[in-house]
Design an enzyme around this catalytic site. Structure first.
Site, PDB file in Angstrom:
ATOM      1  N   ASN A 159      60.640 -78.509 -28.071  1.00 27.85           N
ATOM      2  CA  ASN A 159      59.965 -77.669 -26.968  1.00 27.85           C
ATOM      3  C   ASN A 159      59.264 -78.252 -26.053  1.00 27.85           C
ATOM      4  OD1 ASN A 159      58.213 -77.412 -29.072  1.00 27.85           O
ATOM      5  ND2 ASN A 159      57.828 -75.320 -28.567  1.00 27.85           N
ATOM      6  N   GLU A 256      51.919 -77.890 -37.721  1.00 30.16           N
ATOM      7  CA  GLU A 256      52.071 -76.873 -36.516  1.00 30.16           C
ATOM      8  C   GLU A 256      53.128 -76.157 -36.660  1.00 30.16           C
ATOM      9  OE1 GLU A 256      49.584 -76.294 -34.842  1.00 30.16           O
ATOM     10  OE2 GLU A 256      48.276 -78.333 -34.914  1.00 30.16           O
ATOM     11  N   CYS A 290      55.707 -71.922 -29.470  1.00 29.30           N
ATOM     12  CA  CYS A 290      55.047 -71.574 -31.118  1.00 29.30           C
ATOM     13  C   CYS A 290      53.887 -70.617 -30.837  1.00 29.30           C
ATOM     14  CB  CYS A 290      54.520 -72.784 -31.882  1.00 29.30           C
ATOM     15  SG  CYS A 290      53.657 -73.752 -31.050  1.00 29.30           S
ATOM     16  N   GLU A 470      45.344 -80.037 -33.798  1.00 28.35           N
ATOM     17  CA  GLU A 470      45.654 -81.245 -32.679  1.00 28.35           C
ATOM     18  C   GLU A 470      44.748 -81.018 -31.827  1.00 28.35           C
ATOM     19  OE1 GLU A 470      49.979 -80.606 -32.508  1.00 28.35           O
ATOM     20  OE2 GLU A 470      49.850 -82.593 -33.540  1.00 28.35           O
TER      21      GLU A 470
HETATM   22  N1  LIG Z   1      55.772 -74.447 -33.957  1.00 29.52           N
HETATM   23  C1  LIG Z   1      56.515 -74.882 -32.914  1.00 29.52           C
HETATM   24  O1  LIG Z   1      56.146 -75.586 -31.865  1.00 29.52           O
HETATM   25  C2  LIG Z   1      58.196 -74.892 -33.149  1.00 29.52           C
HETATM   26  C3  LIG Z   1      58.957 -73.785 -33.818  1.00 29.52           C
HETATM   27  N2  LIG Z   1      60.034 -73.809 -33.923  1.00 29.52           N
HETATM   28  C4  LIG Z   1      60.802 -73.086 -34.514  1.00 29.52           C
HETATM   29  O2  LIG Z   1      61.709 -73.526 -35.523  1.00 29.52           O
HETATM   30  C5  LIG Z   1      63.051 -73.038 -35.347  1.00 29.52           C
HETATM   31  C6  LIG Z   1      64.161 -73.863 -35.334  1.00 29.52           C
HETATM   32  O3  LIG Z   1      63.863 -75.065 -34.563  1.00 29.52           O
HETATM   33  P1  LIG Z   1      64.211 -76.638 -34.963  1.00 29.52           P
HETATM   34  O4  LIG Z   1      64.147 -77.485 -33.952  1.00 29.52           O
HETATM   35  O5  LIG Z   1      65.640 -76.595 -35.606  1.00 29.52           O
HETATM   36  O6  LIG Z   1      62.977 -76.686 -36.043  1.00 29.52           O
HETATM   37  P2  LIG Z   1      62.965 -77.688 -37.262  1.00 29.52           P
HETATM   38  O7  LIG Z   1      61.759 -77.391 -38.103  1.00 29.52           O
HETATM   39  O8  LIG Z   1      64.222 -77.510 -38.008  1.00 29.52           O
HETATM   40  O9  LIG Z   1      62.903 -79.016 -36.754  1.00 29.52           O
HETATM   41  C7  LIG Z   1      61.785 -79.717 -36.213  1.00 29.52           C
HETATM   42  C8  LIG Z   1      61.633 -81.180 -36.575  1.00 29.52           C
HETATM   43  O10 LIG Z   1      61.892 -81.313 -37.984  1.00 29.52           O
HETATM   44  C9  LIG Z   1      63.149 -82.275 -38.262  1.00 29.52           C
HETATM   45  N3  LIG Z   1      63.505 -81.848 -39.673  1.00 29.52           N
HETATM   46  C10 LIG Z   1      64.177 -80.785 -39.847  1.00 29.52           C
HETATM   47  N4  LIG Z   1      64.450 -80.860 -41.187  1.00 29.52           N
HETATM   48  C11 LIG Z   1      63.837 -81.702 -41.792  1.00 29.52           C
HETATM   49  C12 LIG Z   1      63.446 -82.044 -43.059  1.00 29.52           C
HETATM   50  N5  LIG Z   1      64.093 -81.623 -44.109  1.00 29.52           N
HETATM   51  N6  LIG Z   1      62.826 -83.238 -43.440  1.00 29.52           N
HETATM   52  C13 LIG Z   1      62.259 -83.870 -42.285  1.00 29.52           C
HETATM   53  N7  LIG Z   1      62.451 -83.529 -41.189  1.00 29.52           N
HETATM   54  C14 LIG Z   1      63.048 -82.358 -40.921  1.00 29.52           C
HETATM   55  C15 LIG Z   1      63.704 -82.179 -37.037  1.00 29.52           C
HETATM   56  O11 LIG Z   1      64.864 -82.986 -37.075  1.00 29.52           O
HETATM   57  C16 LIG Z   1      62.810 -81.953 -35.861  1.00 29.52           C
HETATM   58  O12 LIG Z   1      62.562 -83.045 -35.461  1.00 29.52           O
HETATM   59  C17 LIG Z   1      62.997 -72.445 -33.635  1.00 29.52           C
HETATM   60  O13 LIG Z   1      63.787 -71.462 -33.461  1.00 29.52           O
HETATM   61  C18 LIG Z   1      61.531 -71.736 -33.849  1.00 29.52           C
HETATM   62  O14 LIG Z   1      61.526 -70.597 -34.532  1.00 29.52           O
HETATM   63  C19 LIG Z   1      60.830 -74.700 -33.177  1.00 29.52           C
HETATM   64  C20 LIG Z   1      60.177 -75.937 -32.391  1.00 29.52           C
HETATM   65  C21 LIG Z   1      58.703 -75.717 -32.220  1.00 29.52           C
HETATM   66  C1  LIG Z   2      51.161 -76.071 -24.229  1.00 31.80           C
HETATM   67  N1  LIG Z   2      51.391 -74.769 -24.737  1.00 31.80           N
HETATM   68  C2  LIG Z   2      50.131 -74.302 -25.147  1.00 31.80           C
HETATM   69  C3  LIG Z   2      51.998 -73.741 -23.754  1.00 31.80           C
HETATM   70  C4  LIG Z   2      52.124 -74.802 -25.996  1.00 31.80           C
HETATM   71  C5  LIG Z   2      51.822 -75.835 -27.052  1.00 31.80           C
HETATM   72  C6  LIG Z   2      52.471 -75.681 -28.487  1.00 31.80           C
HETATM   73  C7  LIG Z   2      53.852 -75.870 -28.712  1.00 31.80           C
HETATM   74  O1  LIG Z   2      54.207 -76.874 -28.861  1.00 31.80           O
HETATM   75  O2  LIG Z   2      54.535 -74.684 -28.547  1.00 31.80           O
END
Ligand SMILES: NC(=O)C1=CN([C@@H]2O[C@H](COP(=O)(O)OP(=O)(O)OC[C@H]3O[C@@H](n4cnc5c(N)ncnc54)[C@H](O)[C@@H]3O)[C@@H](O)[C@H]2O)C=CC1
Ligand SMILES: C[N+](C)(C)CCCC(=O)O
Length: 496
Positions: A159, A256, A290, A470
């Site tokens: 994102n 995070e 997030c 962070e």
């Molecule tokens: N907290 C946040 O900022 C975010 C939350 N999300 C949430 O996660 C959901 C799915 O998004 P994804 O990108 O598929 O998230 P994800 O958690 O599957 O992936 C995030 C990162 O982790 C890596 N990854 C995945 N499985 C792994 C493993 N077993 N070991 C090490 N690395 C691994 C991925 O390649 C990617 O770089 C979204 O729909 C949302 O709900 C997604 C993106 C950001």
């Molecule tokens: C920049 N902000 C605050 C809108 C989001 C940052 C957190 C994230 O990675 O989702």
């Protein structure tokens, strides 16, 4: 990379090691990387295997030897130069981010500004890292040294691809560490640009490396014995796996993770600001944020006025080609994710929520955009706390409005979630504002605003939203370790 939607392809290698772009030594599986605005394939991404991951870690280890011996002021100068280059190339990097992520160019520019500000902030701190001197009896004394950890791994989400890479590498490099960064395979492009900028700014070759791939590549990184720390941004289930892997090697982790944050609007709030705040809390980056305040609790007295105004403004959000200057909402990250968000809306309706606006697919007039992943931002009314759309993170442009009557009631409902990333309150009553945020079980709280990101402020979650911080001075704690040195000025008084 060309700067018009629907015309870009990526030819150059996307791994980065030893100060250059490289093809992975053992690139196996190829992943399609899409342009969300058009649905076109931008490139085929080779996923790095164990050998490539090891080469990247060894490259980081070699650079760490040089970088960790430099003074904080020397590191500061290099990092300031990297921040300057990012600022200079802001528009080019923002364009790259928009093409790969689908968010509007307007927002991508803000992300890039936050990114260089982050490096500038940690450059400033690098020169001031210091320990303590503690006097002991008889002229003896102790002192502490803040030392780097070694090779840190950063695993990013899709994102905020460039910004996440900066939020992790900024504090890591300031403290004297090296980094191997793995972007999400959906957004592999801009982190490599950051690697090139660090090299141009003068970091030792190999200090910041990029390995591309998905879960398998991430696992090789987490299990590598020479990795000292893992910082992860992504979903809760993957966060749990990361922690398990880290536990096996006693590696510290920063997580995070996701959220379902509350935004509380009291009837005495400035309505105009509260409405703007609710839109900021829900619709940045197509709702794929997030810390979004997706549960909007509104004091019943103003429910109708507030809802009417929110719906009116939401309907006016200009959706479409993310590279156009006046676009304010672009495309979601990919087709499966768009389908998932649509599924949440369907389920919300089945459970009794009312779609007050949006929620349907958006098909732009421009023929080149017809296979892009667009939807209209959605406001849900008639929501109840136990509905799936109110409990689960949707990660799309979907706001749920929930009425409340008393402060006590709303605080309890706001906290009734497994998540604890963020929260917000709009009111003109300063005592109430501070009382409510003090009661919220969330790591990042806003009063009379939402989703702004000053890099000076620590950011991170409570409960299932993760731990570690962070940004701000706090992040230094998570990228360094403390050594205590005890110095004897007299003779040894032996027990034996
Ligand atoms: N907290 C946040 O900022 C975010 C939350 N999300 C949430 O996660 C959901 C799915 O998004 P994804 O990108 O598929 O998230 P994800 O958690 O599957 O992936 C995030 C990162 O982790 C890596 N990854 C995945 N499985 C792994 C493993 N077993 N070991 C090490 N690395 C691994 C991925 O390649 C990617 O770089 C979204 O729909 C949302 O709900 C997604 C993106 C950001
Ligand atoms: C920049 N902000 C605050 C809108 C989001 C940052 C957190 C994230 O990675 O989702």
């Amino acid at each position: 990379m060309s700067s018009a939607t629907g015309t870009s392809t990526v030819q150059q290698p996307l791994n980065y090691r030893g100060g250059s772009r490289v093809q992975p030594a053992d690139g196996g599986q190829l992943e399609d990387v899409f342009e969300p605005a058009t649905g076109r394939v931008l490139c085929k991404l080779p996923c790095s295997g164990e050998k490539e991951v090891d080469l990247a870690v060894q490259s980081a280890k070699a650079a760490f030897k040089i970088w960790s011996q430099m003074s904080g002021m020397e590191r500061c100068r290099v990092m300031l130069e990297a921040a300057r280059i990012i600022r200079e190339q802001r528009d080019e990097i923002a364009t790259m981010e928009t093409i790969n992520n689908g968010k509007s160019i307007f927002e991508a520019r803000v992300d890039i500004d936050i990114s260089w500000q982050c490096l500038e902030y940690y450059a400033g701190l690098a020169g001031s890292l210091a320990g303590e001197h503690i006097q002991l009896p008889g002229g003896s004394f102790g002192y502490t040294r803040r030392e780097p950890l070694g090779v840190c791994v950063g695993i990013g989400a899709w994102n905020y691809p460039f910004q996440i890479a900066c939020w992790k590498s900024g504090p890591a490099l300031a403290c004297g560490n090296a980094m191997v960064f793995k972007p999400s395979p959906f957004t592999p492009i801009s982190a490599v640009k950051l690697a090139e900028i660090f090299t141009e700014a003068g970091v030792p070759k190999g200090l910041f490396n990029v390995v591309q791939g998905g879960a398998a590549t991430g696992q090789f990184l987490c299990h590598h014995p020479d990795v000292a720390k893992i910082s992860f941004t992504g979903s809760v289930p993957t966060g749990m796996k990361i922690m398990e892997m880290a536990a096996k090697g006693i590696k510290p982790v920063t997580l995070e993770l996701g959220g379902k944050s509350p935004l509380i609007i009291f009837s005495d709030a400035d309505l105009e600001n509260a409405v703007k705040g609710a839109l900021m809390a829900n619709f940045l980056t197509q709702g794929e944020v997030c810390c979004n305040g997706t549960r909007v609790f509104v004091e019943r007295k103003i429910l109708d006025t507030f809802t009417k105004e929110v719906v009116k403004r939401t309907q006016k959000i200009k959706i479409g080609d993310p590279l156009l200057e006046d676009t304010r909402m672009g495309a979601l990250i990919n087709r499966p994710h768009l389908n998932r968000v649509q599924g949440f809306i369907k389920q919300a309706k089945e459970q009794g929520a009312e779609v007050l606006c949006g929620g349907d697919l958006y098909v732009p007039d421009d023929p080149k955009l017809k296979n892009g992943y667009y939807m209209r931002p959605c406001v849900l009314g008639n929501c109840k706390d136990d509905m799936t759309c109110v409990k689960e993170e949707i990660f799309g442009p979907v706001m749920a409005i929930l009425p409340f009557d008393t402060e006590e009631e709303v605080v309890e409902r706001a906290n009734a979630t497994k998540f604890g990333l963020a929260g917000g309150v709009f009111t003109r009553d300063i005592q109430k504002a501070h009382r409510v945020v003090a009661a919220l079980k969330a790591g990042m709280c806003f009063i009379n605003n939402y989703n702004i990101s000053p890099v000076e402020l620590p950011f991170g979650g409570y409960k299932s939203s993760g731990f570690g911080r962070e940004n701000g001075r706090a992040a230094i704690e998570y990228y360094s370790q403390l050594k205590t040195v005890c110095v004897e000025m007299g003779d040894v008084e032996s027990v034996f």
